[in-house]
Design a protein around this motif. Structure first.
Motif, PDB file in Angstrom:
ATOM      1  N   ALA A  96       0.838  -1.183   0.279  1.00 30.44           N
ATOM      2  CA  ALA A  96       0.114  -0.012   0.027  1.00 30.44           C
ATOM      3  C   ALA A  96       0.755   1.208   0.084  1.00 30.44           C
ATOM      4  O   ALA A  96       0.468   2.303  -0.733  1.00 30.44           O
ATOM      5  CB  ALA A  96      -1.056  -0.047   1.194  1.00 30.44           C
ATOM      6  N   ALA A  97       2.094   1.268   0.719  1.00 32.07           N
ATOM      7  CA  ALA A  97       2.992   2.409   0.872  1.00 32.07           C
ATOM      8  C   ALA A  97       3.662   2.567  -0.659  1.00 32.07           C
ATOM      9  O   ALA A  97       3.455   3.474  -1.013  1.00 32.07           O
ATOM     10  CB  ALA A  97       3.861   2.139   1.665  1.00 32.07           C
ATOM     11  N   PHE A  98       3.883   1.596  -1.108  1.00 30.02           N
ATOM     12  CA  PHE A  98       4.445   1.594  -2.603  1.00 30.02           C
ATOM     13  C   PHE A  98       3.493   2.085  -3.385  1.00 30.02           C
ATOM     14  O   PHE A  98       3.709   3.009  -4.346  1.00 30.02           O
ATOM     15  CB  PHE A  98       5.025   0.515  -3.030  1.00 30.02           C
ATOM     16  CG  PHE A  98       6.621   0.180  -2.489  1.00 30.02           C
ATOM     17  CD1 PHE A  98       7.320   1.034  -2.619  1.00 30.02           C
ATOM     18  CD2 PHE A  98       6.581  -0.939  -1.772  1.00 30.02           C
ATOM     19  CE1 PHE A  98       8.768   0.717  -2.241  1.00 30.02           C
ATOM     20  CE2 PHE A  98       7.986  -1.505  -1.179  1.00 30.02           C
ATOM     21  CZ  PHE A  98       9.089  -0.380  -1.650  1.00 30.02           C
ATOM     22  N   ALA A  99       2.325   1.818  -3.522  1.00 29.05           N
ATOM     23  CA  ALA A  99       1.183   2.104  -4.312  1.00 29.05           C
ATOM     24  C   ALA A  99       0.734   3.515  -4.311  1.00 29.05           C
ATOM     25  O   ALA A  99       0.600   4.198  -5.197  1.00 29.05           O
ATOM     26  CB  ALA A  99      -0.076   1.127  -4.181  1.00 29.05           C
ATOM     27  N   PHE A 100       0.800   3.925  -2.880  1.00 32.47           N
ATOM     28  CA  PHE A 100       0.624   5.292  -2.415  1.00 32.47           C
ATOM     29  C   PHE A 100       1.820   6.278  -2.844  1.00 32.47           C
ATOM     30  O   PHE A 100       1.347   7.143  -3.501  1.00 32.47           O
ATOM     31  CB  PHE A 100       0.369   5.420  -0.953  1.00 32.47           C
ATOM     32  CG  PHE A 100       0.160   6.710  -0.433  1.00 32.47           C
ATOM     33  CD1 PHE A 100      -1.206   7.361  -0.436  1.00 32.47           C
ATOM     34  CD2 PHE A 100       1.260   7.492  -0.105  1.00 32.47           C
ATOM     35  CE1 PHE A 100      -1.516   8.528  -0.108  1.00 32.47           C
ATOM     36  CE2 PHE A 100       0.850   8.790   0.436  1.00 32.47           C
ATOM     37  CZ  PHE A 100      -0.452   9.313   0.595  1.00 32.47           C
ATOM     38  N   ALA A 101       2.729   5.826  -2.822  1.00 22.10           N
ATOM     39  CA  ALA A 101       3.903   6.699  -3.187  1.00 22.10           C
ATOM     40  C   ALA A 101       4.114   6.545  -4.771  1.00 22.10           C
ATOM     41  O   ALA A 101       4.281   8.007  -5.237  1.00 22.10           O
ATOM     42  CB  ALA A 101       5.371   6.010  -2.740  1.00 22.10           C
ATOM     43  N   PHE A 102       3.815   5.658  -5.269  1.00 21.80           N
ATOM     44  CA  PHE A 102       3.940   5.625  -6.854  1.00 21.80           C
ATOM     45  C   PHE A 102       2.706   6.431  -7.457  1.00 21.80           C
ATOM     46  O   PHE A 102       3.039   7.477  -8.507  1.00 21.80           O
ATOM     47  CB  PHE A 102       3.809   4.399  -7.415  1.00 21.80           C
ATOM     48  CG  PHE A 102       5.234   3.480  -7.125  1.00 21.80           C
ATOM     49  CD1 PHE A 102       6.405   4.160  -7.412  1.00 21.80           C
ATOM     50  CD2 PHE A 102       5.208   2.064  -6.875  1.00 21.80           C
ATOM     51  CE1 PHE A 102       7.763   3.742  -7.194  1.00 21.80           C
ATOM     52  CE2 PHE A 102       6.437   1.483  -6.504  1.00 21.80           C
ATOM     53  CZ  PHE A 102       7.512   2.245  -7.007  1.00 21.80           C
ATOM     54  N   PHE A 103       1.660   6.680  -6.835  1.00 17.80           N
ATOM     55  CA  PHE A 103       0.376   7.279  -7.390  1.00 17.80           C
ATOM     56  C   PHE A 103       0.752   8.739  -7.273  1.00 17.80           C
ATOM     57  O   PHE A 103       0.787   9.505  -8.106  1.00 17.80           O
ATOM     58  CB  PHE A 103      -0.936   6.838  -6.386  1.00 17.80           C
ATOM     59  CG  PHE A 103      -1.832   7.920  -6.850  1.00 17.80           C
ATOM     60  CD1 PHE A 103      -2.617   7.681  -8.050  1.00 17.80           C
ATOM     61  CD2 PHE A 103      -2.258   8.792  -5.874  1.00 17.80           C
ATOM     62  CE1 PHE A 103      -3.642   8.601  -8.133  1.00 17.80           C
ATOM     63  CE2 PHE A 103      -3.334   9.654  -6.180  1.00 17.80           C
ATOM     64  CZ  PHE A 103      -4.026   9.570  -7.359  1.00 17.80           C
ATOM     65  N   TRP A 104       1.348   9.253  -6.024  1.00 20.41           N
ATOM     66  CA  TRP A 104       1.589  10.581  -5.892  1.00 20.41           C
ATOM     67  C   TRP A 104       2.703  10.921  -6.509  1.00 20.41           C
ATOM     68  O   TRP A 104       3.137  12.186  -6.998  1.00 20.41           O
ATOM     69  CB  TRP A 104       1.622  11.010  -4.559  1.00 20.41           C
ATOM     70  CG  TRP A 104       0.315  10.832  -3.898  1.00 20.41           C
ATOM     71  CD1 TRP A 104      -0.121   9.982  -2.890  1.00 20.41           C
ATOM     72  CD2 TRP A 104      -0.698  11.846  -4.185  1.00 20.41           C
ATOM     73  NE1 TRP A 104      -1.579  10.538  -2.518  1.00 20.41           N
ATOM     74  CE2 TRP A 104      -1.935  11.486  -3.350  1.00 20.41           C
ATOM     75  CE3 TRP A 104      -0.874  13.003  -4.816  1.00 20.41           C
ATOM     76  CZ2 TRP A 104      -2.834  12.144  -3.398  1.00 20.41           C
ATOM     77  CZ3 TRP A 104      -2.213  13.559  -4.930  1.00 20.41           C
ATOM     78  CH2 TRP A 104      -3.112  13.486  -4.066  1.00 20.41           C
ATOM     79  N   GLY A 106       3.540  10.047  -9.403  1.00 21.52           N
ATOM     80  CA  GLY A 106       3.103  10.105 -10.755  1.00 21.52           C
ATOM     81  C   GLY A 106       2.260  11.350 -11.083  1.00 21.52           C
ATOM     82  O   GLY A 106       2.311  12.149 -11.964  1.00 21.52           O
ATOM     83  N   ILE A 107       1.645  11.716  -9.968  1.00 17.31           N
ATOM     84  CA  ILE A 107       0.726  12.920 -10.073  1.00 17.31           C
ATOM     85  C   ILE A 107       1.872  14.112 -10.112  1.00 17.31           C
ATOM     86  O   ILE A 107       1.639  15.120 -10.806  1.00 17.31           O
ATOM     87  CB  ILE A 107      -0.161  13.157  -8.711  1.00 17.31           C
ATOM     88  CG1 ILE A 107      -1.155  12.168  -8.785  1.00 17.31           C
ATOM     89  CG2 ILE A 107      -0.744  14.310  -8.595  1.00 17.31           C
ATOM     90  CD1 ILE A 107      -2.239  12.160  -9.921  1.00 17.31           C
ATOM     91  N   ALA A 108       2.714  13.884  -9.321  1.00 11.33           N
ATOM     92  CA  ALA A 108       3.847  15.080  -9.310  1.00 11.33           C
ATOM     93  C   ALA A 108       4.675  15.090 -10.558  1.00 11.33           C
ATOM     94  O   ALA A 108       4.887  16.412 -11.046  1.00 11.33           O
ATOM     95  CB  ALA A 108       4.887  14.663  -8.110  1.00 11.33           C
ATOM     96  N   CYS A 109       4.907  14.055 -11.344  1.00 12.15           N
ATOM     97  CA  CYS A 109       5.564  14.133 -12.534  1.00 12.15           C
ATOM     98  C   CYS A 109       4.625  14.883 -13.713  1.00 12.15           C
ATOM     99  O   CYS A 109       5.217  15.428 -14.583  1.00 12.15           O
ATOM    100  CB  CYS A 109       5.698  12.566 -13.103  1.00 12.15           C
ATOM    101  SG  CYS A 109       7.094  11.927 -12.345  1.00 12.15           S
TER     102      CYS A 109
END
Length: 191
Positions: A96-104, A106-109
């Motif tokens: 969940a932490a990896f999914a949360f981190a990768f999601f945000w 991606g948004i930051a990118c």
């Protein structure tokens, strides 16, 4: 057409017969795989020493051995369930932490990439303007006449002779004397 149906039925009967023999072969191969894996983890000689030590302990102190055996027997399942729960919770939290981190990330990118495009464009524009200005200024300096004032040998100024200075000395505003040909050499070497 009848031959094709009989052939298919014959194959199905052979497959069913193979499936009936298959579970014992599967169990046999699973057992041999488990035995081989267990042997690779703990050697048979080490296991035999542990069995001998347990047998010796059980014969010398049967009451303590049975107490320990019951404690292990009844506590093993809750402990295994607890450790499997803890491990699965840790794995779930990490995923969940990896999914949360990768999601945000991606948004930051989505903000970073256009911003970098704009800043890179501005940097290229400023660099091109600076280089262009430098090249134009160097050309203008190379072709511009000297504005220094020539001192006549008698100490008077002659503004008319500025264009014809070749080897004469000129006075720079801070009072340092420089020959005109030296100034043009510096300008030509700067190119």
């Amino acid at each position: 057409m009848g031959t094709a149906i009989e052939t298919t039925q014959g194959r199905d009967a052979d497959a069913d017969a193979g499936n009936k023999r298959h579970p014992t072969a599967l169990l046999s191969s699973a057992y041999s795989y488990a035995q081989g894996s267990f042997n690779s983890l703990i050697s048979p000689s080490s296991r035999q020493r542990a069995y001998d030590a347990a047998y010796s302990f059980a014969s010398k102190q049967p009451i303590l051995f049975t107490f320990t055996a019951f404690q292990v027997l009844f506590s093993l399942l809750p402990l295994l369930l607890f450790f499997s729960f803890a491990l699965s919770t840790i794995l779930l939290a990490l995923s969940a932490a990896f999914a949360f981190a990768f999601f945000w990330i991606g948004i930051a990118c989505l903000f970073l990439i256009p911003t970098l495009f704009i800043t890179a464009s501005l940097a290229i524009l400023c660099w091109g303007t600076s280089v262009g200005s430098f090249v134009v200024a160097r050309r203008l300096f190379h072709y511009a006449p000297t504005t220094a004032v020539q001192h006549a040998r008698d100490g008077t100024q002659s503004p008319k002779s500025e264009d014809t200075l070749v080897g004469a000395e000129v006075v720079v505003p801070n009072g340092v004397e420089v020959k005109k040909e030296d100034r043009f050499e510096e300008a030509k070497s700067a190119e």
